[in-house]
Enzyme design. Structure first.
Site, PDB file in Angstrom:
ATOM      1  N   ARG A 109      33.237  63.045  39.881  1.00 42.80           N
ATOM      2  CA  ARG A 109      33.284  61.602  39.547  1.00 42.80           C
ATOM      3  C   ARG A 109      31.866  61.190  39.207  1.00 42.80           C
ATOM      4  O   ARG A 109      30.964  61.295  40.041  1.00 42.80           O
ATOM      5  CB  ARG A 109      33.823  60.792  40.731  1.00 42.80           C
ATOM      6  N   HIS A 136      39.864  58.211  33.144  1.00 41.89           N
ATOM      7  CA  HIS A 136      40.329  58.497  34.509  1.00 41.89           C
ATOM      8  C   HIS A 136      41.664  59.253  34.394  1.00 41.89           C
ATOM      9  O   HIS A 136      42.721  58.738  34.758  1.00 41.89           O
ATOM     10  CB  HIS A 136      40.494  57.182  35.281  1.00 41.89           C
ATOM     11  N   GLN A 139      44.307  59.702  37.323  1.00 42.67           N
ATOM     12  CA  GLN A 139      45.045  58.485  37.656  1.00 42.67           C
ATOM     13  C   GLN A 139      46.233  58.297  36.715  1.00 42.67           C
ATOM     14  O   GLN A 139      47.342  57.970  37.137  1.00 42.67           O
ATOM     15  CB  GLN A 139      44.118  57.268  37.576  1.00 42.67           C
ATOM     16  N   ASP A 225      43.618  46.425  35.973  1.00 42.52           N
ATOM     17  CA  ASP A 225      42.567  47.080  36.764  1.00 42.52           C
ATOM     18  C   ASP A 225      41.516  46.009  37.089  1.00 42.52           C
ATOM     19  O   ASP A 225      41.565  44.888  36.551  1.00 42.52           O
ATOM     20  CB  ASP A 225      41.963  48.222  35.929  1.00 42.52           C
ATOM     21  N   CYS A 265      45.655  50.932  39.570  1.00 41.45           N
ATOM     22  CA  CYS A 265      45.120  52.181  40.123  1.00 41.45           C
ATOM     23  C   CYS A 265      44.514  51.987  41.503  1.00 41.45           C
ATOM     24  O   CYS A 265      44.359  52.952  42.244  1.00 41.45           O
ATOM     25  CB  CYS A 265      44.115  52.786  39.158  1.00 41.45           C
ATOM     26  N   ARG A 293      48.882  60.454  43.420  1.00 38.44           N
ATOM     27  CA  ARG A 293      47.615  61.107  43.044  1.00 38.44           C
ATOM     28  C   ARG A 293      47.559  62.502  43.679  1.00 38.44           C
ATOM     29  O   ARG A 293      47.190  63.478  43.029  1.00 38.44           O
ATOM     30  CB  ARG A 293      46.414  60.269  43.533  1.00 38.44           C
TER      31      ARG A 293
HETATM   32  N1  NVA Z   1      38.021  51.048  36.348  1.00 37.04           N
HETATM   33  C1  NVA Z   1      37.731  51.277  37.750  1.00 37.04           C
HETATM   34  C2  NVA Z   1      38.698  52.234  38.335  1.00 37.04           C
HETATM   35  C3  NVA Z   1      38.497  52.514  39.790  1.00 37.04           C
HETATM   36  C4  NVA Z   1      39.435  53.548  40.325  1.00 37.04           C
HETATM   37  C5  NVA Z   1      36.297  51.786  37.887  1.00 37.04           C
HETATM   38  O1  NVA Z   1      35.877  52.601  37.065  1.00 37.04           O
HETATM   39  O2  NVA Z   1      35.605  51.343  38.804  1.00 37.04           O
HETATM   40  N1   CP Z   2      42.226  54.844  41.936  1.00 36.22           N
HETATM   41  C1   CP Z   2      41.137  55.514  42.375  1.00 36.22           C
HETATM   42  O1   CP Z   2      40.615  56.422  41.713  1.00 36.22           O
HETATM   43  O2   CP Z   2      40.709  55.140  43.606  1.00 36.22           O
HETATM   44  P1   CP Z   2      39.345  55.555  44.313  1.00 36.22           P
HETATM   45  O3   CP Z   2      38.227  54.890  43.569  1.00 36.22           O
HETATM   46  O4   CP Z   2      39.511  55.045  45.719  1.00 36.22           O
HETATM   47  O5   CP Z   2      39.205  57.050  44.274  1.00 36.22           O
END
Ligand code: NVA
Ligand code: CP
Length: 310
Positions: A109, A136, A139, A225, A265, A293
């Protein structure tokens, strides 16, 4: 001896897999989930190690990968920027060379997609995108599996995206192109999706609407989101103002199909991008989405490490 770099399959974005491979993964997910629910042990990854690198926060991604890997008999190594040399400017290429000689699979990540692409190019083992600024894919794998569980095939259906043209929106567009459905997207001005960033060749997989109500009309799935994704916190205040009309509420759900699902998500902010009534209401499948997930990622890890089963 692990293979040389370049020989592994990676999952860095949706279009790394073909439609037929997604069908296979969803079927494996169904089997793997059913075994889990029946307390049947399934440990095909004994002696395999997953390295997880987090440069941003996570609850679901960490727990789902970690629990999933242990359930399949493997182990995990959890790394963050602060406790590795990634935070002290060791090149990502060198990090990839080292980690992939010791571990069998890597989940990352991070911020720019380019960074995970560079890591993958120097890795001897498969690399999975656990979220970047651009995509992502794990997800969306879970979201589509959840849709299939509740409503059957997503092919030919309409997904309404209400909110930021962010990593989730981009990934929905790629999935629409690969799997044959349509995204109706409504974002505030200045926060539109860029098809080049989304990585789609065919613009017919999505339609843009000025007003979120229009995007939701007739949709089989309404999804949104956070207004501010990780890494964009400095824009928080301007985004709060720009997104105020992009809150999924009962009125938006009412113009969608009568049996439309709602997805998010997570983490969610009740009263910002979605009302509590919708998030906690009867059309919401967000908790199934979160649980799935783990099941889809178990199928993905099995596929990347062992290939097709049976
Ligand atoms: N769009 C959000 C998704 C979090 C799971 C982010 O990137 O923070
Ligand atoms: N939806 C998702 O990826 O959640 P986290 O940021 O908690 O991993």
């Amino acid at each position: 001896m692990k293979p040389a770099p370049g020989l592994s399959r990676h999952f860095l974005q949706i279009k790394d897999l073909r439609a037929e491979e997604f069908s296979y993964l969803f079927e494996r997910t169904r089997i793997i989930k059913s075994r889990f629910k029946n307390y049947e042990r399934y440990q095909p990854l004994v002696d395999r190690t997953l390295a997880m690198i987090f440069e941003k926060a996570s609850t679901r991604t960490r727990v789902s990968f970690e629990a999933g890997m242990y359930q399949m008999g493997g182990s995990v190594v959890h790394l963050t920027t602060g406790d590795t040399h990634l935070g002290r400017a060791e090149p990502v290429e060198d990090t990839a060379r080292v980690i992939s000689r010791m571990c069998d699979l890597v989940m990352i990540r991070t911020y720019e997609q380019a960074k995970i692409e560079r890591f993958a190019a120097h890795s001897r083992v498969p690399v999975i995108n656990g979220l970047t600024n651009e995509y992502h894919p794990c997800q969306i794998l879970a979201d589509i599996f959840t849709f299939i569980e509740h409503r059957g095939s997503i092919q030919g259906k309409t997904v309404a995206w209400v909110g930021d043209g962010n990593n989730m929106a981009n990934t929905w567009l790629q999935a629409a192109e690969v799997l044959g459905f349509t995204v109706h997207i409504s974002t505030p001005g200045g926060y539109e999706v860029d098809p080049a960033v989304a990585g789609i060749a065919d613009r017919s997989c999505y339609r843009v609407f000025d007003h979120p109500m229009q995007a939701c009309e007739g949709a089989h799935l309404v999804t949104t989101d956070v207004w501010t994704s990780m890494g964009y916190e400095a824009q928080n205040e301007e985004r709060r103002k720009a997104f105020v009309d992009w809150c999924v509420d009962d009125e938006m759900m009412a113009v969608a199909q009568g049996d439309a699902l709602f997805m998010h998500c997570l983490p969610a902010h009740r009263g910002e991008e979605v009302t509590a009534e919708v998030l906690d209401g009867p059309q919401s499948v967000v908790w199934d989405e979160a649980e799935n997930r783990m099941h889809v990622q178990k199928a993905l890890m099995e596929y990347l490490l062992l290939g097709r089963i049976g």
